[in-house]
Design a protein around this motif. Structure first.
Motif, PDB file in Angstrom:
ATOM      1  N   THR A 157      -8.281   0.849   2.477  1.00 10.01           N
ATOM      2  CA  THR A 157      -8.944   2.127   2.700  1.00 10.01           C
ATOM      3  C   THR A 157     -10.101   2.317   1.721  1.00 10.01           C
ATOM      4  O   THR A 157     -11.147   2.880   2.065  1.00 10.01           O
ATOM      5  CB  THR A 157      -7.934   3.282   2.551  1.00 10.01           C
ATOM      6  OG1 THR A 157      -6.888   3.117   3.508  1.00 10.01           O
ATOM      7  CG2 THR A 157      -8.593   4.634   2.771  1.00 10.01           C
ATOM      8  N   ALA A 158      -9.914   1.813   0.502  1.00 16.80           N
ATOM      9  CA  ALA A 158     -10.955   1.932  -0.526  1.00 16.80           C
ATOM     10  C   ALA A 158     -12.017   0.844  -0.423  1.00 16.80           C
ATOM     11  O   ALA A 158     -13.084   0.956  -1.056  1.00 16.80           O
ATOM     12  CB  ALA A 158     -10.311   1.881  -1.909  1.00 16.80           C
ATOM     13  N   GLU A 159     -11.771  -0.182   0.373  1.00 18.37           N
ATOM     14  CA  GLU A 159     -12.621  -1.374   0.420  1.00 18.37           C
ATOM     15  C   GLU A 159     -14.112  -1.084   0.579  1.00 18.37           C
ATOM     16  O   GLU A 159     -14.941  -1.744  -0.078  1.00 18.37           O
ATOM     17  CB  GLU A 159     -12.139  -2.292   1.548  1.00 18.37           C
ATOM     18  CG  GLU A 159     -12.955  -3.566   1.703  1.00 18.37           C
ATOM     19  CD  GLU A 159     -12.491  -4.401   2.886  1.00 18.37           C
ATOM     20  OE1 GLU A 159     -12.982  -5.527   3.034  1.00 18.37           O
ATOM     21  OE2 GLU A 159     -11.628  -3.929   3.661  1.00 18.37           O
ATOM     22  N   PRO A 160     -14.543  -0.143   1.409  1.00 17.14           N
ATOM     23  CA  PRO A 160     -15.990   0.062   1.571  1.00 17.14           C
ATOM     24  C   PRO A 160     -16.708   0.525   0.309  1.00 17.14           C
ATOM     25  O   PRO A 160     -17.943   0.451   0.246  1.00 17.14           O
ATOM     26  CB  PRO A 160     -16.076   1.147   2.663  1.00 17.14           C
ATOM     27  CG  PRO A 160     -14.773   1.107   3.374  1.00 17.14           C
ATOM     28  CD  PRO A 160     -13.771   0.738   2.311  1.00 17.14           C
ATOM     29  N   TYR A 161     -15.960   0.976  -0.689  1.00 15.19           N
ATOM     30  CA  TYR A 161     -16.577   1.641  -1.835  1.00 15.19           C
ATOM     31  C   TYR A 161     -16.352   0.920  -3.160  1.00 15.19           C
ATOM     32  O   TYR A 161     -17.002   1.280  -4.153  1.00 15.19           O
ATOM     33  CB  TYR A 161     -16.031   3.067  -1.958  1.00 15.19           C
ATOM     34  CG  TYR A 161     -16.052   3.811  -0.648  1.00 15.19           C
ATOM     35  CD1 TYR A 161     -17.240   4.299  -0.129  1.00 15.19           C
ATOM     36  CD2 TYR A 161     -14.878   3.989   0.089  1.00 15.19           C
ATOM     37  CE1 TYR A 161     -17.265   4.962   1.091  1.00 15.19           C
ATOM     38  CE2 TYR A 161     -14.895   4.656   1.299  1.00 15.19           C
ATOM     39  CZ  TYR A 161     -16.090   5.134   1.810  1.00 15.19           C
ATOM     40  OH  TYR A 161     -16.113   5.781   3.021  1.00 15.19           O
ATOM     41  N   VAL A 162     -15.430  -0.022  -3.221  1.00 14.39           N
ATOM     42  CA  VAL A 162     -15.043  -0.612  -4.510  1.00 14.39           C
ATOM     43  C   VAL A 162     -15.194  -2.134  -4.500  1.00 14.39           C
ATOM     44  O   VAL A 162     -15.188  -2.766  -3.445  1.00 14.39           O
ATOM     45  CB  VAL A 162     -13.588  -0.243  -4.882  1.00 14.39           C
ATOM     46  CG1 VAL A 162     -13.400   1.266  -4.893  1.00 14.39           C
ATOM     47  CG2 VAL A 162     -12.582  -0.901  -3.943  1.00 14.39           C
ATOM     48  N   GLY A 163     -15.323  -2.670  -5.705  1.00 12.21           N
ATOM     49  CA  GLY A 163     -15.344  -4.114  -5.848  1.00 12.21           C
ATOM     50  C   GLY A 163     -13.998  -4.686  -6.236  1.00 12.21           C
ATOM     51  O   GLY A 163     -13.788  -5.890  -6.179  1.00 12.21           O
ATOM     52  N   CYS A 164     -13.087  -3.800  -6.642  1.00  7.56           N
ATOM     53  CA  CYS A 164     -11.767  -4.239  -7.090  1.00  7.56           C
ATOM     54  C   CYS A 164     -10.764  -3.126  -6.838  1.00  7.56           C
ATOM     55  O   CYS A 164     -11.093  -1.938  -6.965  1.00  7.56           O
ATOM     56  CB  CYS A 164     -11.801  -4.575  -8.584  1.00  7.56           C
ATOM     57  SG  CYS A 164     -10.240  -5.143  -9.300  1.00  7.56           S
ATOM     58  N   ALA A 165      -9.550  -3.508  -6.470  1.00  2.00           N
ATOM     59  CA  ALA A 165      -8.459  -2.548  -6.317  1.00  2.00           C
ATOM     60  C   ALA A 165      -7.258  -3.062  -7.096  1.00  2.00           C
ATOM     61  O   ALA A 165      -6.798  -4.185  -6.873  1.00  2.00           O
ATOM     62  CB  ALA A 165      -8.100  -2.360  -4.848  1.00  2.00           C
ATOM     63  N   PHE A 166      -6.778  -2.235  -8.013  1.00  2.00           N
ATOM     64  CA  PHE A 166      -5.613  -2.579  -8.828  1.00  2.00           C
ATOM     65  C   PHE A 166      -4.367  -2.048  -8.134  1.00  2.00           C
ATOM     66  O   PHE A 166      -4.078  -0.853  -8.173  1.00  2.00           O
ATOM     67  CB  PHE A 166      -5.732  -1.966 -10.226  1.00  2.00           C
ATOM     68  CG  PHE A 166      -6.736  -2.641 -11.107  1.00  2.00           C
ATOM     69  CD1 PHE A 166      -6.362  -3.654 -11.981  1.00  2.00           C
ATOM     70  CD2 PHE A 166      -8.078  -2.264 -11.066  1.00  2.00           C
ATOM     71  CE1 PHE A 166      -7.299  -4.283 -12.786  1.00  2.00           C
ATOM     72  CE2 PHE A 166      -9.015  -2.875 -11.868  1.00  2.00           C
ATOM     73  CZ  PHE A 166      -8.629  -3.895 -12.735  1.00  2.00           C
ATOM     74  N   LEU A 167      -3.604  -2.945  -7.510  1.00  2.00           N
ATOM     75  CA  LEU A 167      -2.355  -2.561  -6.869  1.00  2.00           C
ATOM     76  C   LEU A 167      -1.283  -2.374  -7.944  1.00  2.00           C
ATOM     77  O   LEU A 167      -1.409  -2.838  -9.072  1.00  2.00           O
ATOM     78  CB  LEU A 167      -1.912  -3.616  -5.862  1.00  2.00           C
ATOM     79  CG  LEU A 167      -2.637  -3.648  -4.511  1.00  2.00           C
ATOM     80  CD1 LEU A 167      -4.093  -4.063  -4.649  1.00  2.00           C
ATOM     81  CD2 LEU A 167      -1.928  -4.601  -3.551  1.00  2.00           C
ATOM     82  N   GLY A 168      -0.197  -1.714  -7.561  1.00  2.00           N
ATOM     83  CA  GLY A 168       0.886  -1.515  -8.510  1.00  2.00           C
ATOM     84  C   GLY A 168       1.015  -0.051  -8.924  1.00  2.00           C
ATOM     85  O   GLY A 168       0.528   0.830  -8.219  1.00  2.00           O
ATOM     86  N   GLY A 169       1.593   0.227 -10.118  1.00  5.49           N
ATOM     87  CA  GLY A 169       2.252  -0.726 -10.962  1.00  5.49           C
ATOM     88  C   GLY A 169       3.570  -1.223 -10.375  1.00  5.49           C
ATOM     89  O   GLY A 169       4.301  -0.490  -9.709  1.00  5.49           O
TER      90      GLY A 169
END
Length: 259
Positions: free
Chosen positions: A22-34
């Motif tokens: 969902t965040a992909e169009p706006y970010v270069g990285c997504a931190f999943l977790g914790g």
């Protein structure tokens, strides 16, 4: 480390692959977790669930991590996984999976929930440099890029000095929750200039993003509003504008951020 220089920061039990897409169009990285790893951290996570907090508690954390990252193999972002543990062996196992997917492994020295801290994970590690560096080194030896999520304003913790030690132990990135101390970003950058510094806390718009970039941050991350496309777009536009316009000198008197 990643482009664009905006990340979506992990929210325990909420930040999964679907959230990242969902965040992909706006970010270069997504931190999943914790994600809690090992018996002690998982027991702490179960205690958190018992008091109605959200946690990821899959039967097999490593298989869960692998499946989640597999879902992002074709995504136009760099995935990362934030993990909480007491056991460096568990960190190394997770780091191996991250390396296989080109993902960043993030050691969590940030969580301040009492159950996690009592178990010896999260923020407790900031006061135990030897154990934290052991986790960082175990992750680095497994091959992925390594980030460490840290928190400012922890009594008794010299964050710039610790940052230098973490980089010497194998950290490539420092993900800094600045709390109410934005200038700490400049101090961390000065102490560990080769680290990729991601500034976190209150990033919502041009003004808040540029404040951190003025202090020398390489990127910013969005926490709780990371599921709000309007906020992510504002931050993405602000960060793109900063770097596209060549605003790179934190001391430049001509920089006057606004919302």
């Amino acid at each position: 480390m990643f482009e664009p220089r905006v990340a979506a920061a992990s929210l325990s039990g909420e930040s999964d692959a679907e959230w990242a897409l969902t965040a992909e169009p706006y970010v270069g990285c997504a931190f999943l977790g914790g994600l809690a790893l090992g018996g002690q951290a998982r027991a702490a996570a179960r205690s958190l669930v018992d008091r109605e907090r959200t946690e990821f508690l899959p039967e097999s954390p490593i298989r869960f991590l692998d499946r989640q990252l597999s879902s992002l193999d074709a995504a136009d972002l760099r995935p990362a996984f934030n993990v909480r543990s007491v056991d460096p062996t568990a960190i190394a196992e997770a780091a191996t999976v991250c390396a296989d997917h080109g993902a960043i492994l993030e050691v969590n020295a940030h969580c301040r929930q009492s159950e996690m801290c009592d178990a010896g994970a999260g923020e407790t590690l900031l006061r135990d440099t030897e154990r934290l560096c052991e986790q960082v080194a175990a992750a680095a030896e497994a091959g992925p890029a390594v980030s460490v999520k840290v928190r400012a304003e922890v009594p008794g913790v010299d964050l710039p000095r610790l940052s230098r030690t973490l980089v010497d132990s194998g950290a490539d990135a420092l993900h800094v929750d600045a709390m109410d101390s934005e200038p700490v970003i400049a101090e961390v950058v000065s102490a560990a200039p080769e680290a990729f510094v991601i500034a976190n806390n209150g990033v919502r718009d041009r003004r808040s993003a540029h404040r951190y970039l003025e202090h020398g941050a390489d990127a910013v991350s969005v926490g709780r509003p990371s599921d709000d496309p309007a906020i992510l777009k504002r931050v993405r536009d602000a960060v793109d504008g900063w770097f596209d316009d060549g605003i790179s000198d934190p001391a430049d008197p001509g920089v006057t951020p606004d919302a």
